[in-house]
Motif scaffolding. Sequence first.
Motif, mmCIF file in Angstrom:
data_model
loop_
_atom_site.group_PDB
_atom_site.id
_atom_site.type_symbol
_atom_site.label_atom_id
_atom_site.label_comp_id
_atom_site.label_asym_id
_atom_site.label_seq_id
_atom_site.Cartn_x
_atom_site.Cartn_y
_atom_site.Cartn_z
ATOM 1 N N ILE A 185 -9.227 -33.116 -20.588
ATOM 2 C CA ILE A 185 -8.642 -32.496 -19.408
ATOM 3 C C ILE A 185 -9.648 -32.739 -18.298
ATOM 4 O O ILE A 185 -10.796 -32.307 -18.393
ATOM 5 N N SER A 186 -9.235 -33.472 -17.267
ATOM 6 C CA SER A 186 -10.183 -33.962 -16.280
ATOM 7 C C SER A 186 -9.746 -33.659 -14.856
ATOM 8 O O SER A 186 -8.559 -33.536 -14.576
ATOM 9 N N HIS A 187 -10.737 -33.610 -13.974
ATOM 10 C CA HIS A 187 -10.447 -33.628 -12.538
ATOM 11 C C HIS A 187 -9.861 -35.005 -12.235
ATOM 12 O O HIS A 187 -9.846 -35.891 -13.088
ATOM 13 N N ALA A 188 -9.399 -35.220 -11.024
ATOM 14 C CA ALA A 188 -8.671 -36.446 -10.701
ATOM 15 C C ALA A 188 -9.551 -37.571 -10.177
ATOM 16 O O ALA A 188 -9.058 -38.477 -9.514
ATOM 17 N N GLY A 189 -10.832 -37.552 -10.472
ATOM 18 C CA GLY A 189 -11.708 -38.644 -10.057
ATOM 19 C C GLY A 189 -11.353 -39.920 -10.791
ATOM 20 O O GLY A 189 -11.150 -39.916 -12.008
ATOM 21 N N SER A 190 -11.269 -41.028 -10.053
ATOM 22 C CA SER A 190 -10.821 -42.287 -10.668
ATOM 23 C C SER A 190 -11.764 -42.741 -11.780
ATOM 24 O O SER A 190 -11.305 -43.300 -12.774
ATOM 25 N N ILE B 238 -10.865 -40.741 -14.865
ATOM 26 C CA ILE B 238 -9.531 -41.131 -15.330
ATOM 27 C C ILE B 238 -9.596 -42.457 -16.086
ATOM 28 O O ILE B 238 -9.155 -42.567 -17.228
ATOM 29 N N PHE B 239 -10.154 -43.487 -15.448
ATOM 30 C CA PHE B 239 -10.121 -44.812 -16.063
ATOM 31 C C PHE B 239 -11.045 -44.928 -17.266
ATOM 32 O O PHE B 239 -10.734 -45.634 -18.224
ATOM 33 N N GLU B 240 -12.168 -44.197 -17.275
ATOM 34 C CA GLU B 240 -13.040 -44.219 -18.453
ATOM 35 C C GLU B 240 -12.322 -43.597 -19.647
ATOM 36 O O GLU B 240 -12.378 -44.117 -20.761
ATOM 37 N N HIS C 143 -6.565 -38.599 -2.039
ATOM 38 C CA HIS C 143 -5.845 -39.759 -2.570
ATOM 39 C C HIS C 143 -5.843 -39.757 -4.090
ATOM 40 O O HIS C 143 -5.108 -40.522 -4.704
ATOM 41 N N GLN C 144 -6.671 -38.875 -4.680
ATOM 42 C CA GLN C 144 -6.687 -38.777 -6.133
ATOM 43 C C GLN C 144 -5.339 -38.297 -6.666
ATOM 44 O O GLN C 144 -4.936 -38.665 -7.763
ATOM 45 N N ILE C 145 -4.653 -37.469 -5.890
ATOM 46 C CA ILE C 145 -3.340 -36.965 -6.328
ATOM 47 C C ILE C 145 -2.378 -38.133 -6.522
ATOM 48 O O ILE C 145 -1.682 -38.201 -7.537
ATOM 49 N N GLU C 146 -2.366 -39.074 -5.566
ATOM 50 C CA GLU C 146 -1.455 -40.219 -5.673
ATOM 51 C C GLU C 146 -1.763 -41.053 -6.919
ATOM 52 O O GLU C 146 -0.859 -41.485 -7.625
ATOM 53 N N LEU C 147 -3.049 -41.265 -7.181
ATOM 54 C CA LEU C 147 -3.443 -42.035 -8.361
ATOM 55 C C LEU C 147 -2.977 -41.325 -9.633
ATOM 56 O O LEU C 147 -2.348 -41.939 -10.502
ATOM 57 N N ALA C 148 -3.269 -40.041 -9.740
ATOM 58 C CA ALA C 148 -2.895 -39.278 -10.942
ATOM 59 C C ALA C 148 -1.388 -39.255 -11.126
ATOM 60 O O ALA C 148 -0.886 -39.449 -12.248
ATOM 61 N N GLU C 149 -0.650 -39.030 -10.044
ATOM 62 C CA GLU C 149 0.811 -38.962 -10.162
ATOM 63 C C GLU C 149 1.415 -40.318 -10.508
ATOM 64 O O GLU C 149 2.378 -40.393 -11.284
ATOM 65 N N GLU C 150 0.846 -41.388 -9.971
ATOM 66 C CA GLU C 150 1.340 -42.730 -10.299
ATOM 67 C C GLU C 150 1.108 -43.037 -11.778
ATOM 68 O O GLU C 150 2.003 -43.557 -12.464
#
Length: 183
Positions: A95-100, A103-105, A125-132
């Motif tokens: 369970i992570s914060h939305a830092g890219s 997320i990618f790691e 902009h992290q919201i857009e990445l997470a939602e995508e």
Amino acid sequence: MGEGGSDDGFSRELSKRTVFVTVGTTSFDKLVMAADTDQVKRELRNKGYTHLVIQMGRGSYIPQKNDGEDGSLVVDYFTFSPSIADHLKASSLVISHAGSGSIFETLRLGKPLVVVVNEDLMDNHQIELAEELAERKHLYCARPQTLSKTIANMDVESLLPYVPGDATPVVKHINRFLGFPED
């Protein structure tokens, strides 16, 4: 050792299922507080998780430790670690914060992931990445106030593996959102 099995610690270790919560180097007390609620712990236990490890970063909220002696979730926390990667590798769910980076790691390691977005950040902009990535079924996306419901409704088996190199559509989406010209 009796007929019914062993108590050598090995079988207990095999059944250990750890949830790792990370806020990275930031302060995201709302995520730490959400992870520390009885509802979230109950939902995690209902899903078969046994341990909850919370990396709380620079936050000021201190989660409640629990040794799990009563059959509940074992809970521990820390602020920073020289290697978050070890915690990610040892986890059954992240369970992570939305830092890219986080997320990618996590996706690269093939770990099921719930990303909790921090709606208090400006120009997030992290919201857009997470939602995508959630739309593409690579992860689940939640808010601190919806974390327990997301856990209750998630089916980690339905998540699709993230294939590195698959970022082009996501990058194009973000670039369009930011108003950058397309190549």
